[in-house]
Write a protein that holds these residues in place. Structure first.
Motif, PDB file in Angstrom:
ATOM      1  N   UNK A 146       0.827  -1.207   0.000  1.00 16.04           N
ATOM      2  CA  UNK A 146       0.000   0.000   0.000  1.00 16.04           C
ATOM      3  C   UNK A 146       0.863   1.260   0.000  1.00 16.04           C
ATOM      4  N   UNK A 147       2.008   1.189   0.642  1.00 10.33           N
ATOM      5  CA  UNK A 147       2.840   2.379   0.819  1.00 10.33           C
ATOM      6  C   UNK A 147       3.904   2.561  -0.256  1.00 10.33           C
ATOM      7  N   UNK A 148       4.245   1.499  -0.987  1.00 11.30           N
ATOM      8  CA  UNK A 148       5.334   1.594  -1.946  1.00 11.30           C
ATOM      9  C   UNK A 148       4.956   2.444  -3.157  1.00 11.30           C
ATOM     10  N   UNK A 149       5.974   3.035  -3.770  1.00 12.48           N
ATOM     11  CA  UNK A 149       5.792   3.765  -5.026  1.00 12.48           C
ATOM     12  C   UNK A 149       5.990   2.843  -6.230  1.00 12.48           C
ATOM     13  N   UNK A 150       6.414   1.628  -5.969  1.00 14.52           N
ATOM     14  CA  UNK A 150       6.624   0.646  -7.034  1.00 14.52           C
ATOM     15  C   UNK A 150       5.260   0.145  -7.505  1.00 14.52           C
ATOM     16  N   UNK A 151       5.039   0.031  -8.806  1.00 14.44           N
ATOM     17  CA  UNK A 151       3.733  -0.417  -9.292  1.00 14.44           C
ATOM     18  C   UNK A 151       3.403  -1.838  -8.853  1.00 14.44           C
ATOM     19  N   UNK A 152       2.129  -2.050  -8.517  1.00 14.06           N
ATOM     20  CA  UNK A 152       1.650  -3.338  -8.033  1.00 14.06           C
ATOM     21  C   UNK A 152       0.516  -3.828  -8.931  1.00 14.06           C
ATOM     22  N   UNK A 153       0.598  -5.091  -9.328  1.00 15.33           N
ATOM     23  CA  UNK A 153      -0.479  -5.753 -10.063  1.00 15.33           C
ATOM     24  C   UNK A 153      -1.107  -6.807  -9.164  1.00 15.33           C
ATOM     25  N   UNK A 156      -6.840 -11.015  -9.418  1.00 17.12           N
ATOM     26  CA  UNK A 156      -8.274 -11.240  -9.180  1.00 17.12           C
ATOM     27  C   UNK A 156      -8.886 -10.295  -8.152  1.00 17.12           C
ATOM     28  N   UNK A 157      -8.147  -9.956  -7.115  1.00 17.94           N
ATOM     29  CA  UNK A 157      -8.632  -9.019  -6.103  1.00 17.94           C
ATOM     30  C   UNK A 157      -7.430  -8.433  -5.380  1.00 17.94           C
ATOM     31  N   UNK A 158      -7.455  -7.143  -5.066  1.00 18.01           N
ATOM     32  CA  UNK A 158      -6.407  -6.616  -4.186  1.00 18.01           C
ATOM     33  C   UNK A 158      -6.485  -7.344  -2.844  1.00 18.01           C
ATOM     34  N   UNK A 159      -5.384  -7.885  -2.392  1.00 11.40           N
ATOM     35  CA  UNK A 159      -5.405  -8.679  -1.169  1.00 11.40           C
ATOM     36  C   UNK A 159      -5.938  -7.868   0.005  1.00 11.40           C
ATOM     37  N   UNK A 160      -6.861  -8.473   0.734  1.00 14.39           N
ATOM     38  CA  UNK A 160      -7.579  -7.925   1.895  1.00 14.39           C
ATOM     39  C   UNK A 160      -8.920  -7.324   1.506  1.00 14.39           C
ATOM     40  N   UNK A 161      -9.160  -7.074   0.204  1.00 11.23           N
ATOM     41  CA  UNK A 161     -10.440  -6.489  -0.207  1.00 11.23           C
ATOM     42  C   UNK A 161     -11.557  -7.522  -0.138  1.00 11.23           C
ATOM     43  N   UNK A 162     -12.744  -7.053   0.212  1.00 13.55           N
ATOM     44  CA  UNK A 162     -13.943  -7.879   0.152  1.00 13.55           C
ATOM     45  C   UNK A 162     -14.429  -7.919  -1.298  1.00 13.55           C
ATOM     46  N   UNK A 163     -14.771  -9.091  -1.784  1.00 14.91           N
ATOM     47  CA  UNK A 163     -15.129  -9.242  -3.189  1.00 14.91           C
ATOM     48  C   UNK A 163     -16.321  -8.385  -3.577  1.00 14.91           C
ATOM     49  N   UNK A 164     -17.254  -8.206  -2.669  1.00 13.87           N
ATOM     50  CA  UNK A 164     -18.449  -7.428  -2.975  1.00 13.87           C
ATOM     51  C   UNK A 164     -18.343  -5.974  -2.525  1.00 13.87           C
ATOM     52  N   UNK A 165     -17.651  -5.739  -1.412  1.00 16.33           N
ATOM     53  CA  UNK A 165     -17.668  -4.414  -0.789  1.00 16.33           C
ATOM     54  C   UNK A 165     -16.375  -3.634  -0.938  1.00 16.33           C
ATOM     55  N   UNK A 166     -15.384  -4.217  -1.583  1.00 19.18           N
ATOM     56  CA  UNK A 166     -14.152  -3.486  -1.854  1.00 19.18           C
ATOM     57  C   UNK A 166     -13.210  -3.417  -0.663  1.00 19.18           C
ATOM     58  N   UNK A 167     -12.431  -2.337  -0.568  1.00 19.69           N
ATOM     59  CA  UNK A 167     -11.413  -2.247   0.486  1.00 19.69           C
ATOM     60  C   UNK A 167     -12.032  -2.151   1.874  1.00 19.69           C
ATOM     61  N   UNK A 168     -11.329  -2.663   2.881  1.00 20.95           N
ATOM     62  CA  UNK A 168     -11.826  -2.543   4.257  1.00 20.95           C
ATOM     63  C   UNK A 168     -12.011  -1.078   4.637  1.00 20.95           C
ATOM     64  N   UNK A 169     -12.945  -0.836   5.493  1.00 22.19           N
ATOM     65  CA  UNK A 169     -13.185   0.549   5.938  1.00 22.19           C
ATOM     66  C   UNK A 169     -12.042   1.071   6.800  1.00 22.19           C
ATOM     67  N   UNK A 170     -11.349   0.154   7.485  1.00 21.98           N
ATOM     68  CA  UNK A 170     -10.224   0.548   8.332  1.00 21.98           C
ATOM     69  C   UNK A 170      -9.293  -0.641   8.474  1.00 21.98           C
ATOM     70  N   UNK A 171      -8.113  -0.390   8.990  1.00 17.99           N
ATOM     71  CA  UNK A 171      -7.169  -1.462   9.248  1.00 17.99           C
ATOM     72  C   UNK A 171      -6.414  -1.915   8.006  1.00 17.99           C
ATOM     73  N   UNK A 172      -5.950  -3.168   8.045  1.00 16.42           N
ATOM     74  CA  UNK A 172      -5.099  -3.709   6.989  1.00 16.42           C
ATOM     75  C   UNK A 172      -5.815  -3.669   5.636  1.00 16.42           C
ATOM     76  N   UNK A 173      -5.184  -3.039   4.670  1.00 21.08           N
ATOM     77  CA  UNK A 173      -5.719  -2.996   3.318  1.00 21.08           C
ATOM     78  C   UNK A 173      -6.629  -1.822   3.022  1.00 21.08           C
ATOM     79  N   UNK A 174      -6.993  -1.044   4.026  1.00 17.34           N
ATOM     80  CA  UNK A 174      -7.912   0.076   3.792  1.00 17.34           C
ATOM     81  C   UNK A 174      -7.299   1.135   2.890  1.00 17.34           C
ATOM     82  N   UNK A 175      -5.968   1.199   2.864  1.00 13.41           N
ATOM     83  CA  UNK A 175      -5.279   2.171   2.011  1.00 13.41           C
ATOM     84  C   UNK A 175      -4.527   1.503   0.859  1.00 13.41           C
ATOM     85  N   UNK A 176      -4.881   0.251   0.560  1.00 16.49           N
ATOM     86  CA  UNK A 176      -4.205  -0.489  -0.506  1.00 16.49           C
ATOM     87  C   UNK A 176      -4.975  -0.334  -1.812  1.00 16.49           C
TER      88      UNK A 176
END
Length: 236
Positions: A146-153, A156-176
């Motif tokens: 989440x913090x790196x400037x290096x491009x990330x691919x 199927x889903x950004x790790x930690x995201x909910x498949x239906x609801x997207x990124x977590x509202x807080x905590x791990x992955x909320x800024x990924x």
């Protein structure tokens, strides 16, 4: 044309059907998925941008896709490195890892250190079946991506995201928010939260399956296993 999405339950049922009445094996589906991921990396990050690719691999099928992608990338001329901290006691994954060892692809234990000497990252930690809490050692890995400037691919889903609801509202992955997403088989509902470059990789699905699960098959060109689509789903 805006491509329709399929949720986690439908995606799991579709995979199950592909491996039953569809007559595909898990090996085949993983090979095709990993090939799609490798083609996306080649498209968005040609070798001229740097050969070093760090692949973060999770313990499930998403991680298997990452292992396959690493093998293909090595054959394309990249120099992949693999972070694979949780290895399941499963013959398929063991064989995929052995193939990388035979290609002299290094496995690393320190993701943060490896991140400092790479040109691109493949996030193959968690896929459409992820739910619940992110367990060690992956919270720090996702935060680093989440913090790196290096491009990330992401696969199927950004790790930690909910498949239906997207990124977590807080905590791990909320800024990924990865730069690139490869939707395997069909896009998932989380795509409405994603703002980067989006590809679909599923050049193995029959029209009958697509009709049954009510999603669209993109028009693949030539020998491509992938199609890039815009934020509203239109083909680019």
């Amino acid at each position: 044309m805006a491509f329709k999405t399929i949720g986690a339950k439908a995606a799991a049922a579709l995979d199950k059907e592909l491996m039953s009445t569809g007559a595909f094996s898990l090996d085949q589906l993983m090979e095709l998925a990993g090939l799609s991921v490798s083609q996306v990396v080649y498209r968005v990050h040609p070798i001229s941008k740097g050969r070093r690719v760090l692949v973060a691999v999770g313990p499930g099928n998403n991680g298997g896709d990452g292992l396959v992608a690493a093998r293909h990338l090595r054959h394309y001329g990249y120099t992949p490195t693999v972070y694979y901290p949780k290895r399941p006691n499963n013959e398929l994954y063991q064989r995929l890892a052995k193939q990388l060892v035979d290609l002299e692809i290094p496995f690393v234990d320190d993701f943060s250190a490896a991140l400092e000497s790479t040109d691109h990252v493949v996030d193959a930690i968690f896929g459409f079946s992820f739910s619940g809490e992110v367990r060690e050692p992956f919270p720090a890995v996702i935060q680093a991506m989440a913090e790196t400037k290096i491009p990330v691919t992401s696969v199927d889903a950004p790790s930690s995201w909910n498949i239906d609801q997207g990124p977590p509202k807080s905590g791990v992955g909320s800024n990924f928010h990865p730069d690139v997403l490869v939707s395997l088989t069909a896009p998932k509902p989380l795509i409405k939260f994603f703002k980067g470059r989006h590809f679909i990789g599923g050049r193995f699905v029959t029209p009958a399956i697509a009709k049954k699960y009510d999603f669209d098959l993109p028009e693949y060109e030539g020998i491509d296993q992938i199609v890039e689509v815009g934020s509203s789903g239109q083909k680019l």
